[in-house]
Write an enzyme that holds these catalytic residues in place. Structure first.
Site, PDB file in Angstrom:
ATOM      1  CD  GLU A   1     -11.986   2.001   3.696  1.00  0.00           C
ATOM      2  OE1 GLU A   1     -10.922   1.857   3.070  1.00  0.00           O
ATOM      3  OE2 GLU A   1     -12.042   2.212   4.928  1.00  0.00           O
TER       4      GLU A   1
ATOM      5  CG  ASP B   1      -2.119   0.761   1.169  1.00  0.00           C
ATOM      6  OD1 ASP B   1      -2.430   1.245   0.069  1.00  0.00           O
ATOM      7  OD2 ASP B   1      -2.828   0.859   2.194  1.00  0.00           O
TER       8      ASP B   1
END
Ligand code: KIV
Length: 262
Positions: A180, A85
């Site tokens: 998300e 990430d």
């Protein structure tokens, strides 16, 4: 051992309607457990800031810390695809800097892909990183690195904007997209509209796969959990019970016993 998961395998899983299971991990022992349980994709998330470093958000996490954690995870991963990430400000300053930092995940930490947050705003960055052979997973909706701009961790409900972001990250070359904190009905429409897999977190059951933060799923921290988390274990209780017993046994002279001595 299960066969190596690749980005083409993930895309074919979507085509066959097979659910993709993803989970975060940040170190060798947990990544080994996660991999051995058959998780397809391990994200070394910048959520390491929240659940390992004890920070209030992901913003302080650095590139060097992400490389350190990602290398521990790739050493443990047998078949899972490992995604590193990109932390806050590692891909926003310039495209050149973004490519350089993305490359570090593959070169120094043996990751197979990187993830970055944003939709339309990061299209050129996604194009540039994927054009040098680095697979990119996009992340739209509630993007934690924009916590201050969003005014907190809020469910994102602008359907037109979310759909545009999703279509644009796909067109830019992303191999997958994390959705998300968006209503299930919007996630369902996006999942239908895209040919790349959607991985949901707080985005309902119709995404092509699901991801959770490992420490939340295992109950390793006592932090406030969002509504979308299901806690499958309470390791904090088991850990406290074991450590309390050790404290007691050292204080009362019960440990070490005869069998622990030379
Ligand atoms: O950092 C992270 O763990 C993430 C997932 C929650 C998607 O971005």
């Amino acid at each position: 051992m299960a066969s190596q998961i690749t980005i083409t395998k993930l895309i074919s899983m979507k085509q066959k309607g097979e659910k993709i299971v993803a989970l975060t991990a940040y170190d060798y022992p947990f990544a080994k457990i996660v991999d051995e349980c058959g998780v397809h994709l391990i994200l070394v998330g910048d959520s390491v800031g929240n659940v390992v470093q004890g920070e209030a958000n992901t913003l302080p996490v650095t590139m060097d810390q992400m490389i350190y954690h990602t290398r521990m995870v790739t050493r443990a991963a047998g078949s899972a695809l490992v995604v590193g990430d990109m932390p806050f400000m590692s891909y926003q300053v310039s495209i050149k800097n973004a490519i350089k930092n993305a490359g570090r995940f593959l070169k120094e930490a043996a990751a197979a892909a990187i993830k970055l947050e944003g939709g339309t705003a990061v299209i050129e960055t996604i194009k540039a990183i994927s054009s040098v052979g680095i697979p990119v997973q996009a992340h739209i909706g509630l993007t934690p690195q924009s916590v201050h701009q969003m005014g907190g961790y809020k469910v994102q409900r602008d359907e037109d904007r979310l759909m545009t972001d999703a279509l644009e990250v796909e067109a830019a070359g992303a191999f997958s997209v994390v959705l998300e904190g968006i209503p299930s009905v919007i996630a369902q429409k996006i999942t239908k509209a895209l040919s790349i897999p959607t991985i949901g977190i707080g985005a309902g059951p119709d995404c092509d796969g699901q991801i959770l933060v490992l420490h939340d799923l295992l109950g390793l921290n006592d932090r406030h959990l969002p509504k979308f988390v299901k806690q499958y274990a309470r390791l904090i209780d088991a850990a406290k019970a074991g450590i309390s017993e050790y404290v007691d046994e050292v204080q009362t002279g019960k440990f070490p016993a005869e069998e622990h001595c030379y």
